[in-house]
Design a protein around this motif. Structure first.
Motif, short mmCIF file in Angstrom:
data_model
loop_
_atom_site.label_atom_id
_atom_site.label_comp_id
_atom_site.label_asym_id
_atom_site.label_seq_id
_atom_site.Cartn_x
_atom_site.Cartn_y
_atom_site.Cartn_z
N GLY A 1 -0.76 -3.31 -7.10
CA GLY A 1 -2.02 -3.98 -7.38
C GLY A 1 -3.22 -3.08 -7.14
O GLY A 1 -3.10 -1.91 -6.75
N GLU A 2 -4.39 -3.63 -7.38
CA GLU A 2 -5.63 -2.92 -7.14
C GLU A 2 -5.95 -2.93 -5.64
O GLU A 2 -5.50 -3.81 -4.89
CB GLU A 2 -6.78 -3.58 -7.90
N VAL A 3 -6.74 -1.97 -5.20
CA VAL A 3 -7.24 -1.98 -3.83
C VAL A 3 -8.28 -3.09 -3.73
O VAL A 3 -9.21 -3.18 -4.52
CB VAL A 3 -7.86 -0.63 -3.45
N MET A 4 -8.10 -3.97 -2.75
CA MET A 4 -8.97 -5.14 -2.58
C MET A 4 -9.75 -5.00 -1.28
O MET A 4 -9.18 -4.89 -0.20
CB MET A 4 -8.13 -6.42 -2.55
N GLY A 5 -11.07 -4.99 -1.40
CA GLY A 5 -11.92 -4.88 -0.22
C GLY A 5 -12.33 -3.46 0.06
O GLY A 5 -12.12 -2.54 -0.74
N GLU A 6 -12.95 -3.27 1.22
CA GLU A 6 -13.43 -1.97 1.65
C GLU A 6 -12.87 -1.68 3.03
O GLU A 6 -12.36 -2.55 3.71
CB GLU A 6 -14.96 -1.95 1.68
N GLY A 7 -12.97 -0.43 3.43
CA GLY A 7 -12.48 -0.06 4.74
C GLY A 7 -11.12 0.59 4.66
O GLY A 7 -10.55 0.79 3.57
N PRO A 8 -10.55 0.93 5.81
CA PRO A 8 -9.22 1.58 5.85
C PRO A 8 -8.19 0.76 5.11
O PRO A 8 -8.16 -0.47 5.20
CB PRO A 8 -8.91 1.66 7.35
N LEU A 9 -7.32 1.43 4.37
CA LEU A 9 -6.35 0.75 3.51
C LEU A 9 -5.12 0.32 4.28
O LEU A 9 -4.53 1.11 5.03
CB LEU A 9 -5.95 1.67 2.36
N THR A 10 -4.72 -0.93 4.08
CA THR A 10 -3.43 -1.45 4.56
C THR A 10 -2.62 -1.85 3.34
O THR A 10 -3.06 -2.68 2.54
CB THR A 10 -3.63 -2.68 5.47
N THR A 11 -1.47 -1.25 3.16
CA THR A 11 -0.62 -1.59 2.02
C THR A 11 0.39 -2.66 2.43
O THR A 11 0.79 -2.74 3.59
CB THR A 11 0.12 -0.36 1.49
N GLY B 1 -15.57 -5.15 5.73
CA GLY B 1 -15.11 -3.78 5.59
C GLY B 1 -14.16 -3.33 6.68
O GLY B 1 -13.94 -2.12 6.86
N ASP B 2 -13.57 -4.29 7.43
CA ASP B 2 -12.64 -3.91 8.49
C ASP B 2 -11.41 -3.22 7.92
O ASP B 2 -10.85 -2.31 8.53
CB ASP B 2 -12.18 -5.15 9.27
N ARG B 3 -10.95 -3.70 6.75
CA ARG B 3 -9.80 -3.07 6.12
C ARG B 3 -9.76 -3.50 4.66
O ARG B 3 -10.36 -4.50 4.26
CB ARG B 3 -8.50 -3.44 6.83
N SER B 4 -9.07 -2.74 3.85
CA SER B 4 -8.76 -3.13 2.48
C SER B 4 -7.26 -3.30 2.37
O SER B 4 -6.49 -2.82 3.20
CB SER B 4 -9.27 -2.08 1.48
N VAL C 1 1.93 -2.89 -2.94
CA VAL C 1 2.74 -1.77 -3.43
C VAL C 1 4.19 -2.24 -3.47
O VAL C 1 4.52 -3.33 -3.02
CB VAL C 1 2.59 -0.54 -2.52
N ASP C 2 5.05 -1.41 -4.00
CA ASP C 2 6.47 -1.79 -4.05
C ASP C 2 7.38 -0.72 -3.47
O ASP C 2 8.57 -0.66 -3.77
CB ASP C 2 6.91 -2.16 -5.47
N GLY C 3 6.81 0.12 -2.61
CA GLY C 3 7.60 1.17 -2.00
C GLY C 3 8.13 0.79 -0.63
O GLY C 3 7.77 -0.24 -0.05
N ASP C 4 8.99 1.66 -0.09
CA ASP C 4 9.58 1.41 1.22
C ASP C 4 8.62 1.72 2.36
O ASP C 4 8.90 1.36 3.51
CB ASP C 4 10.84 2.27 1.39
N ASP C 5 7.52 2.40 2.06
CA ASP C 5 6.62 2.84 3.12
C ASP C 5 5.40 1.95 3.28
O ASP C 5 4.39 2.35 3.86
CB ASP C 5 6.18 4.29 2.86
N ALA C 6 5.45 0.71 2.77
CA ALA C 6 4.32 -0.20 2.92
C ALA C 6 4.04 -0.46 4.40
O ALA C 6 4.96 -0.53 5.22
CB ALA C 6 4.60 -1.52 2.20
N ASP C 7 2.78 -0.62 4.74
CA ASP C 7 2.41 -0.89 6.13
C ASP C 7 2.93 -2.24 6.59
O ASP C 7 3.34 -2.41 7.75
CB ASP C 7 0.88 -0.87 6.27
N ILE C 8 2.89 -3.25 5.70
CA ILE C 8 3.32 -4.61 6.02
C ILE C 8 4.26 -5.08 4.93
O ILE C 8 4.11 -4.72 3.76
CB ILE C 8 2.10 -5.57 6.09
N ARG C 9 5.24 -5.88 5.30
CA ARG C 9 6.15 -6.47 4.33
C ARG C 9 6.10 -7.98 4.52
O ARG C 9 6.38 -8.49 5.62
CB ARG C 9 7.56 -5.92 4.50
#
Length: 264
Positions: A106-116, A150-153, A157-165
């Motif tokens: 998907g698109e990056v949603m929000g501002e700030g450090p990215l959480t996938t 802007g705390d996080r965006s 994703v669909d990879g194995d390295d996502a921050d959250i599942r």
């Protein structure tokens, strides 16, 4: 989402925090947040019970079939329903046990450090995988969720390295993935970086949300994702106030009003 839905297991070099779980209706203690690093959930149903089925909704009165009875309005199609109300299907106890990742980025949603985040579905569940995935993306991308100011965006994703599942599973699988936390086929939990959603709660909610399934679904995702971000449980701040998203609203509202957003 008190239960900190946490426990301390040590296996090799890994450690999991364990926190005691109150029985429903007991004093949840201080309203301060607790640390959250291991199996965390919405409490444990009464010991010895298995509350897989949500409390039944009020039965719909049967209408007469007289000649003057108007025909019911056609039900909207899934595409016409809001994203958060799609795939309201039957409850299950078990499914296939295998997990699959919903493909697509998907698109990056929000501002700030990215959480996938990745979305996983247990195979064999009724409903459309895309409906759950789209709902998760809509919730986490909303400015009232965990990314406000802007705390996080967030980005799907669909990879194995996502921050959250974020995972939707049948009660039996939830019980297995949440162990050693006792979810008793009823509640959801977070374990490590996984927000594990009980399919029965996703499709049926709980009675004290007064049939507001949309709000309950928002709460369920934000609460369990909140645990993966390190947030513990809090209590209702006062009668009539919006319930904090990390309150254990699946077990009760403590006088607060049902609320699914971090920043309502």
């Amino acid at each position: 989402m008190g239960l900190a839905l946490g426990l301390c297991l040590v296996s090799g070099a890994s450690a999991v925090l364990m926190v005691s779980v109150p029985e429903p209706g007991s004093d949840a203690g201080s309203s301060e947040e607790t640390s959250a690093s291991g199996p965390m959930g919405d409490g444990v149903p009464d010991e010895g019970s298995d509350r897989r089925a949500a409390p039944e909704n009020d039965p719909v009165a049967e209408s007469s079939t007289g000649a003057n009875t108007p025909s019911p309005s056609p039900s909207p199609t899934e595409e016409e329903l809001p994203v958060l109300l799609r795939s309201v299907v039957e409850e299950v106890d078990t499914a296939d046990g295998d997990l699959k990742v919903v493909e697509g980025e998907g698109e990056v949603m929000g501002e700030g450090p990215l959480t996938t985040f990745a979305v996983e579905i247990e195979e064999g569940l009724p409903g459309e995988d895309e409906d759950f995935s789209d709902a998760v993306e809509e919730i986490l991308g909303d400015p009232r969720s965990w990314g406000e100011d802007g705390d996080r965006s967030f980005q799907k994703v669909d990879g194995d390295d996502a921050d959250i599942r974020v995972l939707l599973a049948a009660p039996d699988t939830v019980d297995r993935l949440c162990a050693p936390l006792r979810t008793n086929g009823y509640v959801s939990c977070a374990n490590g970086n996984r927000a594990i959603i009980n399919q029965n709660r996703w499709v049926s909610g709980v009675d004290h949300f007064d049939d507001d399934l949309e709000t309950y679904r928002i709460y369920l995702i934000n609460h369990e994702v909140g645990h993966t971000l390190g947030h513990g449980h809090v209590n209702c701040p006062g009668d009539g106030e919006p319930a904090p998203v990390m309150q254990q609203q699946t077990l009760g509202l403590q006088g607060c009003e049902a609320n699914g957003w971090v920043h309502p």
